[in-house]
Design a protein around this motif. Structure first.
Motif, mmCIF file in Angstrom:
data_model
loop_
_atom_site.group_PDB
_atom_site.id
_atom_site.type_symbol
_atom_site.label_atom_id
_atom_site.label_comp_id
_atom_site.label_asym_id
_atom_site.label_seq_id
_atom_site.Cartn_x
_atom_site.Cartn_y
_atom_site.Cartn_z
ATOM 1 N N ALA A 255 0.814 -1.213 0.000
ATOM 2 C CA ALA A 255 0.000 0.000 0.000
ATOM 3 C C ALA A 255 0.847 1.263 0.000
ATOM 4 O O ALA A 255 0.478 2.268 -0.622
ATOM 5 N N GLY A 256 1.998 1.224 0.673
ATOM 6 C CA GLY A 256 2.859 2.403 0.694
ATOM 7 C C GLY A 256 3.355 2.767 -0.694
ATOM 8 O O GLY A 256 3.389 3.948 -1.070
ATOM 9 N N LEU A 257 3.725 1.764 -1.474
ATOM 10 C CA LEU A 257 4.156 2.001 -2.851
ATOM 11 C C LEU A 257 3.001 2.551 -3.679
ATOM 12 O O LEU A 257 3.176 3.490 -4.467
ATOM 13 N N MET A 258 1.820 1.974 -3.507
ATOM 14 C CA MET A 258 0.655 2.445 -4.262
ATOM 15 C C MET A 258 0.355 3.899 -3.932
ATOM 16 O O MET A 258 0.073 4.708 -4.830
ATOM 17 N N ASP A 259 0.425 4.244 -2.650
ATOM 18 C CA ASP A 259 0.165 5.632 -2.252
ATOM 19 C C ASP A 259 1.164 6.575 -2.917
ATOM 20 O O ASP A 259 0.796 7.647 -3.414
ATOM 21 N N GLU A 260 2.431 6.191 -2.941
ATOM 22 C CA GLU A 260 3.454 7.045 -3.546
ATOM 23 C C GLU A 260 3.236 7.189 -5.052
ATOM 24 O O GLU A 260 3.365 8.279 -5.614
ATOM 25 N N MET A 261 2.877 6.072 -5.715
ATOM 26 C CA MET A 261 2.715 6.105 -7.165
ATOM 27 C C MET A 261 1.477 6.869 -7.600
ATOM 28 O O MET A 261 1.362 7.278 -8.764
ATOM 29 N N PHE A 262 0.531 7.068 -6.692
ATOM 30 C CA PHE A 262 -0.670 7.834 -7.016
ATOM 31 C C PHE A 262 -0.638 9.223 -6.367
ATOM 32 O O PHE A 262 -1.654 9.905 -6.331
ATOM 33 N N SER A 263 0.530 9.628 -5.866
ATOM 34 C CA SER A 263 0.664 10.938 -5.233
ATOM 35 C C SER A 263 0.990 12.002 -6.271
ATOM 36 O O SER A 263 1.276 11.709 -7.438
ATOM 37 N N GLU A 264 0.990 13.236 -5.842
ATOM 38 C CA GLU A 264 1.199 14.364 -6.758
ATOM 39 C C GLU A 264 2.597 14.345 -7.371
ATOM 40 O O GLU A 264 2.787 14.684 -8.534
ATOM 41 N N ASN A 265 3.594 13.940 -6.569
ATOM 42 C CA ASN A 265 4.980 13.935 -7.052
ATOM 43 C C ASN A 265 5.470 12.503 -7.271
ATOM 44 O O ASN A 265 6.598 12.152 -6.928
ATOM 45 N N ALA A 266 4.634 11.673 -7.878
ATOM 46 C CA ALA A 266 4.947 10.256 -8.042
ATOM 47 C C ALA A 266 6.139 10.045 -8.965
ATOM 48 O O ALA A 266 6.342 10.799 -9.924
ATOM 49 N N PRO A 267 6.933 8.997 -8.711
ATOM 50 C CA PRO A 267 7.985 8.614 -9.662
ATOM 51 C C PRO A 267 7.356 8.174 -10.989
ATOM 52 O O PRO A 267 6.141 7.988 -11.095
ATOM 53 N N VAL A 282 3.843 -4.196 -10.854
ATOM 54 C CA VAL A 282 4.290 -3.057 -11.656
ATOM 55 C C VAL A 282 3.230 -1.959 -11.581
ATOM 56 O O VAL A 282 2.029 -2.217 -11.732
ATOM 57 N N VAL A 283 3.681 -0.726 -11.349
ATOM 58 C CA VAL A 283 2.790 0.422 -11.246
ATOM 59 C C VAL A 283 3.406 1.586 -12.017
ATOM 60 O O VAL A 283 4.602 1.864 -11.891
ATOM 61 N N GLY A 284 2.596 2.244 -12.827
ATOM 62 C CA GLY A 284 3.030 3.481 -13.452
ATOM 63 C C GLY A 284 2.574 4.660 -12.621
ATOM 64 O O GLY A 284 1.876 4.505 -11.615
ATOM 65 N N ARG A 285 2.956 5.847 -13.030
ATOM 66 C CA ARG A 285 2.501 7.046 -12.318
ATOM 67 C C ARG A 285 0.994 7.149 -12.477
ATOM 68 O O ARG A 285 0.475 7.372 -13.565
ATOM 69 N N GLY A 286 0.288 6.935 -11.371
ATOM 70 C CA GLY A 286 -1.162 7.055 -11.385
ATOM 71 C C GLY A 286 -1.896 5.914 -12.062
ATOM 72 O O GLY A 286 -3.095 6.033 -12.340
ATOM 73 N N ILE A 287 -1.222 4.785 -12.325
ATOM 74 C CA ILE A 287 -1.896 3.672 -12.990
ATOM 75 C C ILE A 287 -1.303 2.337 -12.542
ATOM 76 O O ILE A 287 -0.087 2.150 -12.513
ATOM 77 N N TYR A 288 -2.181 1.433 -12.148
ATOM 78 C CA TYR A 288 -1.790 0.086 -11.728
ATOM 79 C C TYR A 288 -1.862 -0.856 -12.925
ATOM 80 O O TYR A 288 -2.799 -0.791 -13.727
ATOM 81 N N VAL A 289 -0.875 -1.734 -13.066
ATOM 82 C CA VAL A 289 -0.844 -2.695 -14.156
ATOM 83 C C VAL A 289 -1.158 -4.076 -13.591
ATOM 84 O O VAL A 289 -0.400 -4.599 -12.762
ATOM 85 N N SER A 290 -2.265 -4.667 -13.997
ATOM 86 C CA SER A 290 -2.597 -6.000 -13.501
ATOM 87 C C SER A 290 -1.568 -6.999 -14.016
ATOM 88 O O SER A 290 -0.975 -6.811 -15.085
ATOM 89 N N PRO A 291 -1.307 -8.083 -13.269
ATOM 90 C CA PRO A 291 -0.336 -9.086 -13.726
ATOM 91 C C PRO A 291 -0.675 -9.665 -15.102
ATOM 92 O O PRO A 291 0.220 -9.926 -15.902
#
Length: 540
Positions: A255-267, A282-291
């Motif tokens: 969840a911590g990674l998800m929060d960061e990836m959906f934050s304003e200053n996401a990697p 795998v997660v993109g900036r503001g988008i989750y990639v299903s397996p």
């Protein structure tokens, strides 16, 4: 060399990924020893060479010493051990193949929590680097039921903290760097200069190793060899209890990674791996990639990496995994295969040269470079694709869906269900399969229903009762399985899928897109009636 009298211990039946029990059970009198003796009695140890390592969870270090002393007492010639008894599962598979050993013992319960009150596991991988097939694990189980003694060398512990060679009762013990050979393999497969240039251009990434085994691998490869910023890898030190984390890389436990990836200053890119390093998220900036989508994207773009520039021989997926990869295979004119859950089912296809990339919806993806799924490999292939295409994860997914259509997909896990209730539900579900065709549930009409069986196209072996499938008209489906990876009660896994060919309707929220399939599945299996649960514990 001593022979210790023992008696059979009930329940030592390996599942899809070896034997997993509570740590206290493995630490019980004769428990580990009985299982290892059963293993050696079946595969044979005299004069053979094995690989040994684990994910560093609680009891990993002590179990390694017991296994070494038993290997020596059973006549093994040599054991190659990861420093500190540490090896990720894909790295162990690579060492087995690299050194042409007779197999390997891997100490791990994969994505299950670790610690004195949590889980431990042991599995055997064959000389091809892949998990032992059912015929071998069944033989091990039968042997465990008749065991009367085990063999053990009485000796001091081997110093596993230092790289080098020593002897144990005449058996050679080679302690090796757990990362070096694996990192060299990755460098041979991927365009490291292109990925270095990506990071040098300001590309930012976050890798959560979840206090598990991939930490040292990720730091060495991502930060030291590829030039990612220091601190890119978080939770990078493997801990016996995974720092209290649940080392399962999904949106719930990372969840911590998800929060960061959906934050304003996401990697730009995020990833996580599990306890023993064979799974990935795998997660993109503001988008989750299903397996399932990740497998399809990797298959469609694999030739961008040097190790796959000649193209793929075929694509394989487990039955519960979405058909997204099938659509890639069909578009590219490649063979595609649907197997039961369990990486060992991919082994024959890989060994026979019928498939190059394989994947499971449970965050496992890999290729023919080893005979295990490989979390960090999947992350590096994504980085290679991003470096070559110079697009964001969101842009790559959007273009993929436009070309191939979208398989909306989700997995709902109902954990720690009383085993009796779970078995009763499946008995009732199987009894009604023949009558489901033509029935309508929430606007969906059942086209077919069965209990999935698989005939291996290489050796002709047959596996039955691999999951109940309910197929609806229009391409939607629901799949019901009981997981074999837990240690407490039963876990019901409900897989849900609906295909949208596009070009419109490709950007719905997955749970909303699957609402009708979810409702129909609950009605068909009467999940609430049998389990008392109306909602899953984990949604991925």
């Amino acid at each position: 060399m001593t022979s210790v009298a023992t008696t059979p211990i009930a329940g030592q039946k390996p599942g899809t990924s070896g034997l997993r029990k509570k740590t206290a059970v493995f630490m019980g009198r004769h428990y580990l020893e009985n299982f290892i003796q059963s293993l050696f009695d079946v595969v044979g140890a005299k004069g053979k060479t094995f690989v040994l390592g684990g994910d560093g969870r609680y009891f990993n270090d002590r179990a390694a010493q017991v296994i070494l002393r038993m290997a020596a007492a059973n006549g093994a010639a040599r054991v190659i051990v990861g420093q500190g008894a540490i090896l990720s599962t894909p790295a162990a598979s690579h060492l087995i193949r690299l050194h042409k050993t007779d197999g390997g013992v891997i100490m791990s319960a994969s994505h299950n929590p670790g610690g004195p009150d949590e889980d431990f596991g042991v599995k055997f991988n064959m000389a091809n680097g892949g998990p032992a097939p059912e015929a071998v694990t069944e033989a091990m189980y039968r042997r465990s039921l008749e065991l009367t003694e085990y063999h053990l060398l009485e000796a001091q512990d081997v110093d596993l903290s230092r790289i080098g060679r020593s002897e144990l009762g005449g058996m050679i013990v080679d302690v090796v760097d757990p990362v070096a050979d694996y990192a060299a393999l990755m460098e041979s497969l991927f365009d490291f200069p292109a990925i270095r240039a990506l990071f040098a251009g300001g590309f930012r990434m976050r890798m959560d190793s979840m206090c598990a085994v991939t930490g040292p691998y990720a730091v060495e490869i991502l930060e030291n060899r590829l030039g990612a910023a220091k601190g890119t890898v978080i939770n990078a030190t493997p801990l016996p209890d995974f720092g209290g984390m649940h080392p399962d890389p999904n949106p719930t436990w990372a969840a911590g990674l998800m929060d960061e990836m959906f934050s304003e200053n996401a990697p730009d890119f995020g990833a996580a791996s599990d306890g023993d390093g064979d799974r990935n998220m795998v997660v993109g900036r503001g988008i989750y990639v299903s397996p399932s989508d990740s497998l399809a994207v990797l298959a469609a773009n694999a030739p961008l990496a040097p190790g796959y520039k000649a193209g793929l021989k075929g694509i394989a997926r487990s039955m519960p995994t979405s058909a997204a990869a099938d659509r890639v295979a069909q578009a590219l004119g490649l063979p595609h295969y649907e197997t039961p859950t369990g990486w060992k089912f991919f082994g024959n296809l890989l060994d026979a040269g019928r498939a190059t990339i394989c994947g499971e919806e449970s965050f496992g993806t890999g290729s023919d470079h080893v005979r295990e799924k490989d979390g960090l490999w999947a992350v590096l292939l994504w980085l290679n694709i991003l470096a070559k295409r110079r697009q964001s994860v969101a842009q790559i997914l959007a273009e993929h869906f436009q070309r191939f259509g979208r398989n909306y997909y989700s997995r709902h896990d109902f954990e720690a269900i009383p085993s009796e209730a779970a078995e009763a539900m499946f008995t009732a579900l199987r009894a009604k399969l023949a009558k489901l065709k033509g029935q309508n549930f929430d606007g969906l009409t059942v086209e077919a229903a069965d209990d999935f069986a698989y005939e291996d196209p290489v050796d002709g072996s047959v596996s039955t009762k691999q999951g109940v499938r309910v197929l609806f008209e229009g391409g939607a489906r629901a799949v019901f399985r009981l997981s074999g990876t837990g240690t407490e009660g039963a876990t019901l896994r409900l897989y849900l899928e609906r295909f949208e060919p596009g070009p419109k309707g490709l950007s719905e929220e997955p749970q909303a897109a699957l609402a009708g399939v979810i409702s129909a599945a609950h009605r068909i299996a009467d999940i609430t009636g049998f389990t008392g649960r109306s909602a899953p514990d984990v949604v991925t």
